[in-house]
Design an enzyme around this catalytic site. Sequence first.
Site, PDB file in Angstrom:
ATOM      1  N   PHE A  66     -76.247 117.968 -41.123  1.00  0.00           N
ATOM      2  CA  PHE A  66     -74.802 118.155 -41.276  1.00  0.00           C
ATOM      3  C   PHE A  66     -73.996 117.329 -40.273  1.00  0.00           C
ATOM      4  O   PHE A  66     -72.787 117.397 -40.282  1.00  0.00           O
ATOM      5  CB  PHE A  66     -74.462 119.644 -41.087  1.00  0.00           C
ATOM      6  CG  PHE A  66     -75.263 120.538 -41.979  1.00  0.00           C
ATOM      7  CD1 PHE A  66     -74.862 120.765 -43.286  1.00  0.00           C
ATOM      8  CD2 PHE A  66     -76.439 121.126 -41.541  1.00  0.00           C
ATOM      9  CE1 PHE A  66     -75.595 121.570 -44.136  1.00  0.00           C
ATOM     10  CE2 PHE A  66     -77.192 121.943 -42.376  1.00  0.00           C
ATOM     11  CZ  PHE A  66     -76.775 122.161 -43.679  1.00  0.00           C
ATOM     12  N   HIS A  67     -74.689 116.579 -39.406  1.00  0.00           N
ATOM     13  CA  HIS A  67     -73.987 115.953 -38.287  1.00  0.00           C
ATOM     14  C   HIS A  67     -74.284 114.455 -38.170  1.00  0.00           C
ATOM     15  O   HIS A  67     -74.890 114.024 -37.193  1.00  0.00           O
ATOM     16  CB  HIS A  67     -74.389 116.637 -36.969  1.00  0.00           C
ATOM     17  CG  HIS A  67     -74.197 118.115 -36.963  1.00  0.00           C
ATOM     18  ND1 HIS A  67     -74.889 118.961 -36.115  1.00  0.00           N
ATOM     19  CD2 HIS A  67     -73.381 118.920 -37.691  1.00  0.00           C
ATOM     20  CE1 HIS A  67     -74.509 120.214 -36.327  1.00  0.00           C
ATOM     21  NE2 HIS A  67     -73.601 120.213 -37.285  1.00  0.00           N
ATOM     22  N   PRO A  68     -73.854 113.633 -39.132  1.00  0.00           N
ATOM     23  CA  PRO A  68     -74.101 112.190 -38.970  1.00  0.00           C
ATOM     24  C   PRO A  68     -73.284 111.622 -37.806  1.00  0.00           C
ATOM     25  O   PRO A  68     -72.095 111.890 -37.684  1.00  0.00           O
ATOM     26  CB  PRO A  68     -73.651 111.593 -40.307  1.00  0.00           C
ATOM     27  CG  PRO A  68     -72.701 112.580 -40.879  1.00  0.00           C
ATOM     28  CD  PRO A  68     -73.128 113.926 -40.377  1.00  0.00           C
TER      29      PRO A  68
END
Length: 549
Positions: A461-463
């Site tokens: 969920f955290h590029p």
Amino acid sequence: MSDANGHANGTRRPTTGAAYTDGSGAFRPSVERIEHGSAIPGERVVRADVCVIGTGAGGAPVAKELAEGGMRVVMLEEGERFTADEFTARPREMTTLLYRDAGQVATLGNVPIVLPLGKAVGGSTLINSATCFRTPAPVLERWGAEFGLDGLAPAELDPYFRRVERELNVAQVPPDIAGHNAAVVKRGADALGWSGDYVYRNVRGCVGSGVCNFGCPTAAKQHVGVTYVPRAWEAGAVTYSGARAQRIVVENGRARGVEASTSGGGRLRIECDTVIVACGAIHTPLFLRRQGLGDESGELGRNLAIHPATGVRALFDEEIDMAKGVPQSYFIDEFASEGIMFEGAAGPPDYLAMSWPFSGERHRELMLQYRNTSQFGLMVSDSSRGLVRERGGRVEIRYDLGRDDVARFKCGIELLCELYFAAGAREVFPPVAGVLELSGGDLEPLRAAELHASQLTLMAFHPLGTARADGRHGKGVVDGDLALREVEGVYVSDGSVVPSSLGVNPQITIMALATRLAYHLLGQAPPVEEPEPESIAAPRIEKVPAGAL
Ligand SMILES: Cc1cc2nc3c(=O)[nH]c(=O)nc-3n(C[C@H](O)[C@H](O)[C@H](O)COP(=O)(O)OP(=O)(O)OC[C@H]3O[C@@H](n4cnc5c(N)ncnc54)[C@H](O)[C@@H]3O)c2cc1C
Ligand code: SF4
């Protein structure tokens, strides 16, 4: 009177109890300056000081601060604007409406990883879990030492963190609405003596309805689409939704504007001398590369970190009912310095139905026991790195999970299974092909398995990191002030500038860096008058996990 950091003393912002549950302080703008791209079929030219492309965690705060600082600001957003009235709390409908490609963005590599992104006014903050952590101090210190990023020491960023946390009303989940899912996990952690705490979240008046990832139907979640964007409108900024930036107009080495296409088939030209690219860590590098900008260092699109994540489920004799309570309300940081963070990830029944790795009668049996099912998440501070590129007009995200991260998952999944048995689970379900069920407290089948990346079921969920900041000459895509290296007047403000894994959820980091950028562009000193929060999340992260930088 001021304290050692120059902050005004005496003002404290409440962060517990009613600060979380009271919804009365939500901001209502006196005017909604939103223009829908669908209503722009022809050509339109707009003059502004600044054009911000993207309205997520990186774009909205910088737009608001610049507008309040007196600049004429235009925000372009490819997605549409949605309000709480449109949120049905049904995952299938909401993922189609609020997520890019209906939530089906995924990486290619040795294990496919679903990587959901928001596409709407508010960006991914509209659909996120509202968990708020500041950047861990050891991470900031290493950025200074290894990337020459000066001015980002914890005390220097503190005024920006305080400002963001006040704007978003970051407060701690009270145990009584944290949900029974958190309670059983806390029970397991306590039995094992592991450290944990209730999550701090950006909400006002949260009632624990459990569907944060599908649009908060009570408008309690203080995502940037209901905080920073309307505050920017109040200060005169305009948002164009359904407006996709196509290129930056560059003349003689300096930005002169932005051209965008509208969902109504029209063209929008923003004439301005400052452009802030905030399309997120997947789309910012693609946007820049399409026009040959930003790749002097050869790093554009590379260095992608994603905090890969998974979940373990467990069946209990007692009723849990994951649909009630805040879905991500508790975290366990006992192993955070080793790059393993456990965070709550309860889900509604339709979400579980889609994701159980079983079919037929077994699936039916398990779904009938939904009320007795618990689920908790595990996130890895990754040392693996991927890249983003376009091939044949399609976005390609390559990411291979490296051996060290596979080992972190093995360790983390075993620990979470151990926790569930300590909490009294009768069956535990690791997300590992070949070892899908454990019972009787027996972890041996899992411990004995030689784990390969392809056996894991992962999401992320955290590029981060694809246009990374670096203060050293010729390194990174942007410098320490987030300025793009080759062109004057172009800045990047989103997850792509974050140079490494953080080990914690990134939205507050991205917003604090965005706020700092705005103060820099306005030539203003840091906002030292911000009130000190009564308390903030203090995860036990004593060092940067090996390889995470
Ligand atoms: C399901 C989910 C749960 C999460 N939970 C948490 C959490 O609890 N806590 C946390 O800290 N983080 C969480 N995150 C991550 C966090 O939301 C993101 O890290 C953050 O929003 C990223 O900010 P950004 O500005 O980089 O991109 P985004 O917020 O994604 O914003 C980018 C925006 O740019 C727009 N855009 C892209 N290209 C163009 C273009 N050419 N023209 C115009 N507009 C364009 C996009 O449509 C999008 O709206 C979560 C993310 C997801 C998906
Ligand atoms: S738990 Fe419900 S009320 Fe609270 S933020 Fe999430 S969706 Fe909104």
